[in-house]
Design a protein around this motif. Structure first.
Motif, short mmCIF file in Angstrom:
data_model
loop_
_atom_site.label_atom_id
_atom_site.label_comp_id
_atom_site.label_asym_id
_atom_site.label_seq_id
_atom_site.Cartn_x
_atom_site.Cartn_y
_atom_site.Cartn_z
N ASP A 165 -10.96 20.36 3.41
CA ASP A 165 -9.62 20.35 2.82
C ASP A 165 -9.32 19.02 2.15
N LEU A 183 -11.36 18.59 -1.01
CA LEU A 183 -10.81 19.46 -2.05
C LEU A 183 -9.58 18.84 -2.68
N GLN A 184 -8.68 18.31 -1.87
CA GLN A 184 -7.47 17.68 -2.40
C GLN A 184 -7.82 16.46 -3.24
N ILE A 225 -16.88 23.98 -4.87
CA ILE A 225 -16.65 24.70 -3.62
C ILE A 225 -17.72 25.77 -3.42
N VAL A 230 -12.64 28.08 2.20
CA VAL A 230 -11.22 27.76 2.15
C VAL A 230 -10.49 28.79 1.31
N TRP A 264 -6.91 27.50 -2.39
CA TRP A 264 -7.11 26.26 -3.14
C TRP A 264 -6.56 26.37 -4.57
N LEU A 273 -3.14 25.15 -4.42
CA LEU A 273 -3.14 23.69 -4.36
C LEU A 273 -3.39 23.08 -5.75
N TYR A 274 -4.30 23.72 -6.48
CA TYR A 274 -4.62 23.22 -7.83
C TYR A 274 -3.40 23.34 -8.74
#
Length: 404
Positions: A126, A129-130, A146, A169, A172, A175-176
């Motif tokens: 996580d 990824l962030q 990913i 995950v 995402w 989140l993007y």
């Protein structure tokens, strides 16, 4: 020798700890075992404390009880991926291989390649990824990165090293999109004023172990220079000009195989940033404490180690603190948004702000210039005054008198 244990797992495994006080990591934890073809093998790692050495050995013993050899239990992700990549990517078309391999080499390995496969958790993935999203990689780049990680970790599941694939995950893309929205309006992420910044810094210090003041200094310095946490970590004493109070930003600390490392700034361009009066005393004190070595770091952790955004978050209980203060959206990178917003509101010209920020595109810098309502109404008043002046009747020229 600090201790020894034998664990039956079909093969015999023994562990011991040797104290070597003349070494940087004085506690050598070692495990020995016999493989199925009767070869005697061993593996060791140096640790800073006896407790760390025992924890490492205990993790290997637990893995052995689950049927893993010490080699399988401790294999690093980068090593495992390189050895099993062909198997993990089998069946893919050749046009897909290049972006997958690029994602592995340029993002996965630097972010988590130094970790044992068994230590790659959902949380590790996580955070990586962030960071990839925050570094403004494209959606397809993040997707390919990913995807290759999922395939490698799936192979680790088939090999019995892990039970569940932590790279699978979900959400995402949301989140993007959130990150993209934030980039379009970074002003919305800024702290409102100096007093709020001080309160944040003091509260983070109070929440940290042993109330380490350095964490507050990092927060103040990052916000007032509009710098990334990695750039703050990479700052050396020799980078600070205390005559003109200017910081030459020329490196950043980033995750890499084996831990944190220093590299050039994003975009590979050095830039100069002013050090405002409000933080000059803390900078002067840190320079004095660091000593005369120009390569000494201006900011370190309580034990002298390099810092990162993850280290700052964990050491200060960041998420809990910002939620308590009513800024649950606030991330470490938003300290940079705060500084750039304040510079813009102070009237810094956009071309100068762009140099301070180190932006490659002027469009990115202009996002910090969204005017408030007072600025809009003032602009309207100014335009009206200008148009009124244009409409004002001009005085006629004096008549020319002809004389003979």
């Amino acid at each position: 020798m600090a201790g020894k244990a034998i664990v039956p797992i079909g093969v015999r495994i023994s562990t011991d700890i040797e104290h070597r006080p003349d070494r940087p990591s004085p506690y050598r934890a070692r495990v020995r075992w016999t493989d199925p073809v009767k070869r005697r093998l061993s593996l060791s790692e140096g640790k800073a404390t006896d407790d760390e050495a025992r924890d490492w050995l205990n993790s290997i013993v637990e893995a052995a009880e689950a049927g893993l050899t010490p080699a399988q239990a401790t294999v690093k992700l980068a090593e495992y991926g390189d050895a099993n990549m062909d198997l993990a990517l089998r069946g893919l078309e050749s046009k897909t291989l290049d972006p997958y391999l690029a994602g592995w080499r340029m993002r996965v390995v630097p972010a988590m390649g130094h970790l044992a496969v068994r230590m790659v958790t959902n949380g590790v993935v996580d955070r990586a990824l962030q960071n990839w999203i925050a570094e403004e990689h494209s959606r397809s780049t993040v997707k390919n990165t990913i995807a290759v990680l999922v395939r490698v970790m799936e192979q680790a599941v088939r090999d019995g090293i892990i039970k569940v694939n932590p790279a699978r995950v979900t959400g995402w893309q949301k989140l993007y999109k959130q990150a993209q929205d934030e980039l379009l309006n970074p002003r919305a992420l800024a702290l409102p004023d100096w007093e709020t910044l001080l309160r944040l810094a003091d509260t983070l210090v109070a929440a940290s172990y042993d109330h380490y003041r350095g964490w507050g200094d990092v927060v103040l310095f990052a916000a007032c220079t509009a710098a990334r946490i990695g750039e703050v970590s990479g700052c050396r004493i020799g980078d600070i000009d205390t005559d003109q109070w200017v910081w030459t930003v020329q490196r950043q600390t980033t995750p890499a195989p084996g831990g944190l490392t220093d590299k050039g700034t994003k975009g590979k361009r050095a830039r100069k940033v002013p050090i405002i009066e409000e933080i000059r005393p803390l900078v002067a004190q840190r320079i004095l404490s660091a000593g005369p070595d120009p390569d000494a770091r201006l900011f370190t952790g309580p034990r002298g180690g390099r810092i990162s955004t993850a280290v700052l978050r964990d050491a200060t209980h960041w998420d809990e603190v910002v939620t308590k203060l009513g800024y649950e959206h606030l991330r470490r990178h938003d300290l940079r948004h705060t500084g750039l917003t304040w510079f813009a509101d102070a009237g810094v010209p956009v071309h100068v702000l762009r140099r301070i920020a180190g932006h490659g595109s002027l469009v990115t810098t202009q996002r910090y210039l969204h005017p408030d309502v007072r600025s809009i109404t003032a602009a309207g008043t100014a335009l009206s005054a200008h148009l009124t002046a244009l409409r004002a009747p001009r005085s006629l020229p004096s008549p020319i008198v002809m004389t003979r």
